[in-house]
Design an enzyme around this catalytic site. Structure first.
Site, PDB file in Angstrom:
ATOM      1  N   HIS A  42       0.777   1.020  -7.743  1.00  0.00           N
ATOM      2  CA  HIS A  42       1.432   2.300  -7.003  1.00  0.00           C
ATOM      3  C   HIS A  42       0.159   2.585  -5.972  1.00  0.00           C
ATOM      4  O   HIS A  42      -0.764   2.554  -6.179  1.00  0.00           O
ATOM      5  CB  HIS A  42       1.382   3.242  -8.214  1.00  0.00           C
ATOM      6  CG  HIS A  42       1.753   4.757  -7.710  1.00  0.00           C
ATOM      7  ND1 HIS A  42       3.299   4.905  -7.841  1.00  0.00           N
ATOM      8  CD2 HIS A  42       1.096   5.670  -7.320  1.00  0.00           C
ATOM      9  CE1 HIS A  42       3.098   6.383  -7.496  1.00  0.00           C
ATOM     10  NE2 HIS A  42       2.324   6.634  -7.342  1.00  0.00           N
ATOM     11  N   ASP A  44      -0.573   5.449  -3.066  1.00  0.00           N
ATOM     12  CA  ASP A  44      -0.033   6.755  -2.903  1.00  0.00           C
ATOM     13  C   ASP A  44      -0.576   7.059  -1.428  1.00  0.00           C
ATOM     14  O   ASP A  44      -1.714   6.981  -0.987  1.00  0.00           O
ATOM     15  CB  ASP A  44      -0.994   7.522  -3.658  1.00  0.00           C
ATOM     16  CG  ASP A  44      -0.588   7.752  -5.040  1.00  0.00           C
ATOM     17  OD1 ASP A  44       0.405   8.146  -5.335  1.00  0.00           O
ATOM     18  OD2 ASP A  44      -1.433   7.208  -5.914  1.00  0.00           O
TER      19      ASP A  44
HETATM   20  C1  DX5 Z   1      -1.371  12.278  -6.917  1.00  0.00           C
HETATM   21  C2  DX5 Z   1      -0.788  10.741  -6.694  1.00  0.00           C
HETATM   22  C3  DX5 Z   1      -1.172   9.902  -7.899  1.00  0.00           C
HETATM   23  C4  DX5 Z   1      -2.725   9.859  -8.352  1.00  0.00           C
HETATM   24  C5  DX5 Z   1      -2.833   9.874  -9.939  1.00  0.00           C
HETATM   25  O1  DX5 Z   1      -1.070  12.976  -5.803  1.00  0.00           O
HETATM   26  O2  DX5 Z   1       0.442  10.796  -6.702  1.00  0.00           O
HETATM   27  O3  DX5 Z   1      -0.652   8.890  -8.182  1.00  0.00           O
HETATM   28  O4  DX5 Z   1      -3.233   8.594  -7.885  1.00  0.00           O
HETATM   29  O5  DX5 Z   1      -4.087  10.028 -10.108  1.00  0.00           O
HETATM   30  P1  DX5 Z   1      -4.507  10.280 -11.756  1.00  0.00           P
HETATM   31  O6  DX5 Z   1      -3.910   9.351 -12.599  1.00  0.00           O
HETATM   32  O7  DX5 Z   1      -6.039  10.218 -11.684  1.00  0.00           O
HETATM   33  O8  DX5 Z   1      -4.047  11.603 -12.093  1.00  0.00           O
HETATM   34 ZN    ZN Z   2       1.292   8.710  -6.695  1.00  0.00          ZN
END
Ligand code: DX5
Ligand code: ZN
Length: 224
Positions: A42, A44
């Site tokens: 994934h 971001d």
């Molecule tokens: C948040 C991102 C997520 C983030 C999740 O804006 O979209 O994908 O990386 O991180 P965790 O799992 O640490 O909440």
């Molecule tokens: Zn994300």
């Protein structure tokens, strides 16, 4: 025999978010998290405008593409997204996920993702009603229900999203559409999201914590 509900037939996907990896060692961390049992990667993408943080863009994704054959699940937190869709497709995105809140023309934006040859996903923030995306479901293979306000890793799971997951699952019915959750997913919150109807878990900090030799245990803990 009664027909199985789709969330019982969809195999659970774990998609670690590279946002929580070591940015100086992304390639190595991808190899390690793949060996640890990740299904997808994934990615971001944040622009400092749609969300209050900046992460990385298409050039970084392109540089990482040769490292793995795992699908790249690209979560765009950028506005506008439309001018950059081709860049992310060329960089090697398998799926491009756009936020309903980040475009005035969601249906067109999802068609554009198909036109550049990617699978399309649609994301909504915790405060956005699921009705916002009912009319585009035939254009997506994944709905991302954010379980934190996007922008940062390491935030707490927002439990008021659970009824949205359940409602979305019943609207999707038999359609081949995954429900992904993203934000605050841990061994404690994953079972809540899964029993509500999620079949795809994004997890950053709960996977990439500690040593790489622990990551397989963290992924197993999410699978329950
Ligand atoms: C948040 C991102 C997520 C983030 C999740 O804006 O979209 O994908 O990386 O991180 P965790 O799992 O640490 O909440
Ligand atoms: Zn994300």
């Amino acid at each position: 025999m009664t027909k199985a509900r789709s969330h019982h037939t969809n195999h659970l996907i774990i998609a670690p978010s590279l946002l929580a990896a070591d940015f100086a060692n992304l390639a190595e961390n991808i190899r390690q998290v793949e060996a640890a049992g990740a299904d997808w990667i994934h990615l971001d993408v944040m622009d400092g405008h749609f969300v209050p943080n900046i992460s990385f863009g298409a050039p970084v994704i392109a540089a990482l593409r040769p490292v793995t054959t795992l699908p790249f699940d690209c979560h765009l937190m950028i506005a506008p997204a439309e001018p950059y869709l081709k860049d992310f497709a060329d960089a090697g995105a398998d799926r491009i996920i756009v936020h309903a809140e980040a475009t005035h023309h969601l249906d067109r934006c999802l068609q554009m993702i198909a036109d550049v040859g990617c699978q399309a996903g649609v994301a909504i923030n915790p405060a956005t009603p699921i009705e916002t995306i009912f009319h585009v479901l035939d254009r997506v293979d994944l709905v991302l229900l954010m379980t934190v306000n996007p922008g940062f890793g390491g935030q707490s799971f927002i439990t008021s999203v659970l009824p949205k997951i359940t409602a979305m699952r019943s609207v999707i019915g038999d359609r081949p559409i995954r429900i992904e959750v993203d934000g605050g997913i841990t061994a404690e919150t994953a079972p809540l999201a899964i029993s509500a109807g999620a079949d795809t878990l994004v997890a950053g900090s709960s996977v990439f914590k500690g040593k790489a030799s622990d990551w397989a245990d963290h992924i197993r803990a999410l699978r329950g």
